[in-house]
Write a protein that holds these residues in place. Sequence first.
Motif, PDB file in Angstrom:
ATOM      1  N   ARG A 196      -8.057 -37.371  19.693  1.00 10.61           N
ATOM      2  CA  ARG A 196      -8.696 -36.200  20.278  1.00 10.61           C
ATOM      3  C   ARG A 196      -7.664 -35.289  20.938  1.00 10.61           C
ATOM      4  N   VAL A 197      -6.683 -35.893  21.609  1.00 14.50           N
ATOM      5  CA  VAL A 197      -5.639 -35.096  22.254  1.00 14.50           C
ATOM      6  C   VAL A 197      -4.832 -34.327  21.216  1.00 14.50           C
ATOM      7  N   MET A 198      -4.447 -35.024  20.139  1.00 13.82           N
ATOM      8  CA  MET A 198      -3.649 -34.376  19.107  1.00 13.82           C
ATOM      9  C   MET A 198      -4.450 -33.286  18.405  1.00 13.82           C
ATOM     10  N   ALA A 199      -5.752 -33.526  18.205  1.00 16.27           N
ATOM     11  CA  ALA A 199      -6.592 -32.514  17.570  1.00 16.27           C
ATOM     12  C   ALA A 199      -6.638 -31.259  18.436  1.00 16.27           C
ATOM     13  N   GLY A 200      -6.734 -31.452  19.757  1.00 16.33           N
ATOM     14  CA  GLY A 200      -6.735 -30.304  20.659  1.00 16.33           C
ATOM     15  C   GLY A 200      -5.421 -29.555  20.607  1.00 16.33           C
ATOM     16  N   GLU A 201      -4.308 -30.298  20.518  1.00 20.39           N
ATOM     17  CA  GLU A 201      -3.003 -29.660  20.444  1.00 20.39           C
ATOM     18  C   GLU A 201      -2.860 -28.865  19.158  1.00 20.39           C
ATOM     19  N   GLU A 202      -3.372 -29.434  18.053  1.00 19.40           N
ATOM     20  CA  GLU A 202      -3.275 -28.733  16.778  1.00 19.40           C
ATOM     21  C   GLU A 202      -4.045 -27.417  16.824  1.00 19.40           C
ATOM     22  N   LYS A 203      -5.218 -27.416  17.509  1.00 20.67           N
ATOM     23  CA  LYS A 203      -6.013 -26.193  17.589  1.00 20.67           C
ATOM     24  C   LYS A 203      -5.301 -25.121  18.408  1.00 20.67           C
ATOM     25  N   ARG A 204      -4.545 -25.571  19.434  1.00 22.33           N
ATOM     26  CA  ARG A 204      -3.864 -24.598  20.279  1.00 22.33           C
ATOM     27  C   ARG A 204      -2.609 -24.036  19.630  1.00 22.33           C
ATOM     28  N   LEU A 205      -2.046 -24.774  18.683  1.00 21.68           N
ATOM     29  CA  LEU A 205      -0.835 -24.315  18.030  1.00 21.68           C
ATOM     30  C   LEU A 205      -1.140 -23.134  17.106  1.00 21.68           C
ATOM     31  N   PRO A 206      -0.207 -22.196  16.940  1.00 22.63           N
ATOM     32  CA  PRO A 206      -0.429 -21.107  15.981  1.00 22.63           C
ATOM     33  C   PRO A 206      -0.573 -21.668  14.574  1.00 22.63           C
ATOM     34  N   GLN A 207      -1.466 -21.071  13.811  1.00 20.98           N
ATOM     35  CA  GLN A 207      -1.723 -21.566  12.455  1.00 20.98           C
ATOM     36  C   GLN A 207      -0.610 -21.081  11.526  1.00 20.98           C
ATOM     37  N   LEU A 208       0.473 -21.824  11.540  1.00 21.68           N
ATOM     38  CA  LEU A 208       1.657 -21.407  10.796  1.00 21.68           C
ATOM     39  C   LEU A 208       1.415 -21.412   9.292  1.00 21.68           C
ATOM     40  N   HIS A 209       0.514 -22.284   8.821  1.00 19.59           N
ATOM     41  CA  HIS A 209       0.298 -22.363   7.377  1.00 19.59           C
ATOM     42  C   HIS A 209      -0.268 -21.067   6.812  1.00 19.59           C
ATOM     43  N   LYS A 210      -0.876 -20.236   7.675  1.00 23.21           N
ATOM     44  CA  LYS A 210      -1.395 -18.949   7.224  1.00 23.21           C
ATOM     45  C   LYS A 210      -0.291 -17.897   7.118  1.00 23.21           C
ATOM     46  N   GLN A 211       0.870 -18.224   7.669  1.00 23.77           N
ATOM     47  CA  GLN A 211       1.992 -17.295   7.633  1.00 23.77           C
ATOM     48  C   GLN A 211       2.992 -17.633   6.531  1.00 23.77           C
ATOM     49  N   VAL A 212       2.760 -18.749   5.829  1.00 21.47           N
ATOM     50  CA  VAL A 212       3.675 -19.196   4.775  1.00 21.47           C
ATOM     51  C   VAL A 212       2.898 -19.335   3.473  1.00 21.47           C
ATOM     52  N   ALA A 213       3.454 -18.816   2.387  1.00 20.07           N
ATOM     53  CA  ALA A 213       2.797 -18.923   1.083  1.00 20.07           C
ATOM     54  C   ALA A 213       2.614 -20.395   0.708  1.00 20.07           C
ATOM     55  N   ARG A 214       1.482 -20.724   0.121  1.00 18.13           N
ATOM     56  CA  ARG A 214       1.173 -22.123  -0.211  1.00 18.13           C
ATOM     57  C   ARG A 214       2.243 -22.743  -1.106  1.00 18.13           C
ATOM     58  N   ARG A 215       2.819 -21.950  -1.994  1.00 19.79           N
ATOM     59  CA  ARG A 215       3.827 -22.499  -2.913  1.00 19.79           C
ATOM     60  C   ARG A 215       5.078 -22.968  -2.184  1.00 19.79           C
ATOM     61  N   MET A 216       5.247 -22.535  -0.920  1.00 16.04           N
ATOM     62  CA  MET A 216       6.430 -22.898  -0.150  1.00 16.04           C
ATOM     63  C   MET A 216       6.169 -24.027   0.836  1.00 16.04           C
ATOM     64  N   TRP A 217       4.931 -24.481   0.944  1.00  9.84           N
ATOM     65  CA  TRP A 217       4.587 -25.504   1.940  1.00  9.84           C
ATOM     66  C   TRP A 217       5.409 -26.775   1.793  1.00  9.84           C
ATOM     67  N   LEU A 218       5.624 -27.203   0.553  1.00  8.26           N
ATOM     68  CA  LEU A 218       6.240 -28.519   0.329  1.00  8.26           C
ATOM     69  C   LEU A 218       7.662 -28.419  -0.214  1.00  8.26           C
ATOM     70  N   GLU A 219       8.297 -27.263  -0.039  1.00  7.49           N
ATOM     71  CA  GLU A 219       9.643 -27.092  -0.577  1.00  7.49           C
ATOM     72  C   GLU A 219      10.665 -27.968   0.128  1.00  7.49           C
ATOM     73  N   ARG A 220      10.457 -28.230   1.409  1.00  3.50           N
ATOM     74  CA  ARG A 220      11.411 -29.031   2.171  1.00  3.50           C
ATOM     75  C   ARG A 220      10.702 -30.229   2.797  1.00  3.50           C
ATOM     76  N   SER A 221      11.482 -31.205   3.225  1.00  2.00           N
ATOM     77  CA  SER A 221      10.899 -32.411   3.812  1.00  2.00           C
ATOM     78  C   SER A 221      10.366 -32.113   5.209  1.00  2.00           C
TER      79      SER A 221
END
Length: 240
Positions: free
Chosen positions: A114-139
């Motif tokens: 629950r704590v981690m879920a709350g932290e994830e919600k507060r974090l900026p949604q970075l995945h919306k700022q990066v193209a999906r094709r680039m999500w898994l380019e690096r480890s």
Amino acid sequence: MAEQRVGKVKKLLRHATKATKDDRSEDENRTIAAAADYLTAVAAARNERLNALLDDLDRLPPDLDPNVLRIKVRELLQAASQAGSIGPHRQARVNAWRERVRHTAGPGQAVQQRVMAGEEKRLPQLHKQVARRMWLERSCPRCGAGSSEKCVVDTAPGDARQVPHSERLKPIIDERREQQRAQAKARRPWRVYEVTCPDCGQGAEKRCTTSGGPHRARVELAKEFTLQRKPRPAPGGHQP
């Protein structure tokens, strides 16, 4: 890094084998043979590691700390993913460990989730700022997922996340912002006193020796640097 090297070797092998055997040179044939031997050795090493991890888990005491068990099962799941086709018997053993770790979590895991879920919600949604094709380019530095592998849930090893961890995406965004800043800096027009005057030799930030403003040649040089989009000097750096 190892995953990237394997991917490059596979790509090289696919490209090299497109030509018929008669059309390939001796060097190309040797390269293909070396690449095939390398991939065979990698596959064998990954299978040996998977077997070793399975055997180690079988020897664990029944009262092992749940946190330690989660770490070991996470390693097992990553090894199984890297090994590729592992057969129904080993897959069943891997699945059994995945289920076991879900049911042997400590009493504080629900709170932690629950704590981690709350932290994830507060974090900026970075995945919306990066193209999906680039999500898994690096480890991922957080969960250890290799390039082309999905991130895994921190508290449930084996469960893939719908989006990568923020730590995996932030470097991509930081690099893009740095490039944008550099491009914006390059687009700004050069100031006259940022260049050395060709006529009187006065350096950056020093006025020309004339009483009526900068020499015409200095003005034209600043315009030329702007049209060429020549990188502007860093503060305190060497000026042309």
